[in-house]
Design an enzyme around this catalytic site. Structure first.
Site, PDB file in Angstrom:
ATOM      1  CG  ASP A 190      -1.793   1.206   1.297  1.00  8.45           C
ATOM      2  OD1 ASP A 190      -2.046   1.864   0.261  1.00  8.45           O
ATOM      3  OD2 ASP A 190      -2.453   1.324   2.562  1.00  8.45           O
ATOM      4  CG  ASP A 247      -3.702   4.678  -1.940  1.00 10.33           C
ATOM      5  OD1 ASP A 247      -2.953   3.836  -1.491  1.00 10.33           O
ATOM      6  OD2 ASP A 247      -4.613   4.987  -1.038  1.00 10.33           O
TER       7      ASP A 247
END
Length: 406
Positions: free
Chosen positions: A108, A289
């Protein structure tokens, strides 16, 4: 696949960030593996993103997410098991060895914690998960971590110092955030055993002293202090650490200095275009992201895009833009350092809103409730993105992924 952290937890910079030693390695590729299959729920993805970034979830979006979940659950009770293949989405995760345990984590770039399910949790919350088997001798006494969302969900636990192996590299003394408690939203997501944050260590949530991300721990031992992300459309992707794989992109890599002021891999686009239309001059500041599924852009940009999609509308009952599944979607491009970065139109068709529906949910949505643009997986699946710390200052490299038309 979802991810969980920029949180409402206190993220203020501390005076220092703790680094850890590693065993020296060079450069390597980490391949994602398919790990579970789940039904797509567009409004639920919006709600998850809002929670991740500490924002309130509007009632109409939560209602849409809940309603779609109920409809899908009802569909599961029928006798016909066949559903459209595009209603499903595989979870692509990366195997990581933490201590003696192998877990499947979501890499992430929108968070900076390495947290995992652990044997410190109640057994009921571990059902379906692989988890970290803790060693009391490795606990960092007095250190804790906590993820807290505005809706009351979250996770928290203790901190250990242990070996963490990704690909060929082992960080021999990496801070591992072992969960002691997780909310139902996390424990019910059986596809993921935690996450490995790749944002800046400045937003790590460990107290009383922030800890380095796994990448920051090992970057000095890599051939080059960088990693590159290749997420794929309907396929497993890769993460390259320490090198750039020229076979994975076409053309040149366009580099820009990253805006890391908020702890993320941020950048600013100077404009956008829809299909073959002219470029509209418009400053779009956002972040990359990998832990966010959809793409969120300014409301005016989203409106301009869907104006070119026959039958598209902003539907409050669905929490976002929808359109006929039969519609042909135009490409979408943003301009970064004078170069267009294009997402094929078909990537922006996220999924039918429910099983068998002829209405589809858009993979691009307005960023109104979030407060910043987020270029998640819908954008990334057509790109080869370099995250580079070679000069001590973070920069981003953008290139079109090999095999993806622009």
């Amino acid at each position: 696949m979802p991810s969980f952290t920029y949180l409402t937890a206190a993220l203020a910079l501390t005076s220092s960030v703790v680094a850890s030693p590693v065993e020296k390695r060079d450069a390597f590729e980490v391949k994602q593996v398919a790990h579970g299959l789940h039904r797509k729920n567009g409004p639920a993805q919006i709600a998850k993103t809002l929670r991740k970034y500490g924002k309130a979830v509007p009632a109409h979006i939560q209602a849409a997410a809940d309603n779609n979940a109920v409809v899908q659950a009802d569909a599961n009770t029928g006798s016909d098991p066949a559903v459209p293949s595009d209603q499903y989405d595989s979870s692509y995760l990366s195997p990581v060895t933490v201590g003696t345990s192998t877990v499947h984590l979501d890499f992430d770039t929108g968070s900076a914690d390495l947290w995992v399910f652990s044997d410190l949790q109640a057994k009921s919350s571990l059902s379906g998960h692989d988890y970290y088997k803790t060693d009391a001798s490795k606990r960092k006494s007095g250190y804790t971590w906590k993820i807290s969302y505005g809706d009351g969900s979250g996770a928290s636990g203790q901190v250990y110092t242990d070996k963490v192996t990704v690909g060929q590299v082992t960080a021999t003394a990496q801070a591992v955030e072992a969960a002691t408690s997780v909310s139902a939203q996390f424990s019910q997501d059986v596809d993921t055993d935690g996450l490995l944050g790749l944002a800046m260590s400045s937003i790590n949530t460990v107290k009383p002293q922030q800890q380095t991300t796994w990448f920051d721990t090992v970057k000095s031992q890599l051939a080059k202090p960088l990693f590159a992300v290749t997420l794929k459309y309907h396929a497993a992707g890769t993460y390259d650490f320490g090198y750039i794989d020229s076979a994975k992109y076409t053309g040149a890599i366009t580099y820009v200095n990253a805006d890391a002021s908020q702890g993320f891999w941020g950048f600013t686009a100077s404009g956008y275009s829809v299909g073959t239309g002219a470029t509209v001059s418009s400053s779009i500041s956002g972040i990359l992201d990998t832990g966010t599924t959809l793409m969120y852009v300014p409301a005016a940009t989203a409106k301009a895009y869907y104006a070119k999609v026959s039958g598209a509308k902003l539907d409050s009952t669905q929490g976002g833009y929808v359109f006929p599944c039969s519609a042909t979607l135009p490409n979408f491009s943003i301009t970064v350092a004078g170069v267009k970065q294009t997402v094929p139109g078909k990537y922006i068709n996220y999924a039918p809103i429910t099983d068998g529906s002829s209405t589809c949910f858009g993979g691009m949505q307005p960023d109104t409730d979030i407060g910043q643009s987020i270029f998640g997986d819908i954008f990334l699946k057509s790109k080869y993105i370099v995250h580079d710390m070679s000069n001590g200052t973070p920069r981003l490299g953008f290139a079109q992924q090999a095999g993806v038309s622009s």
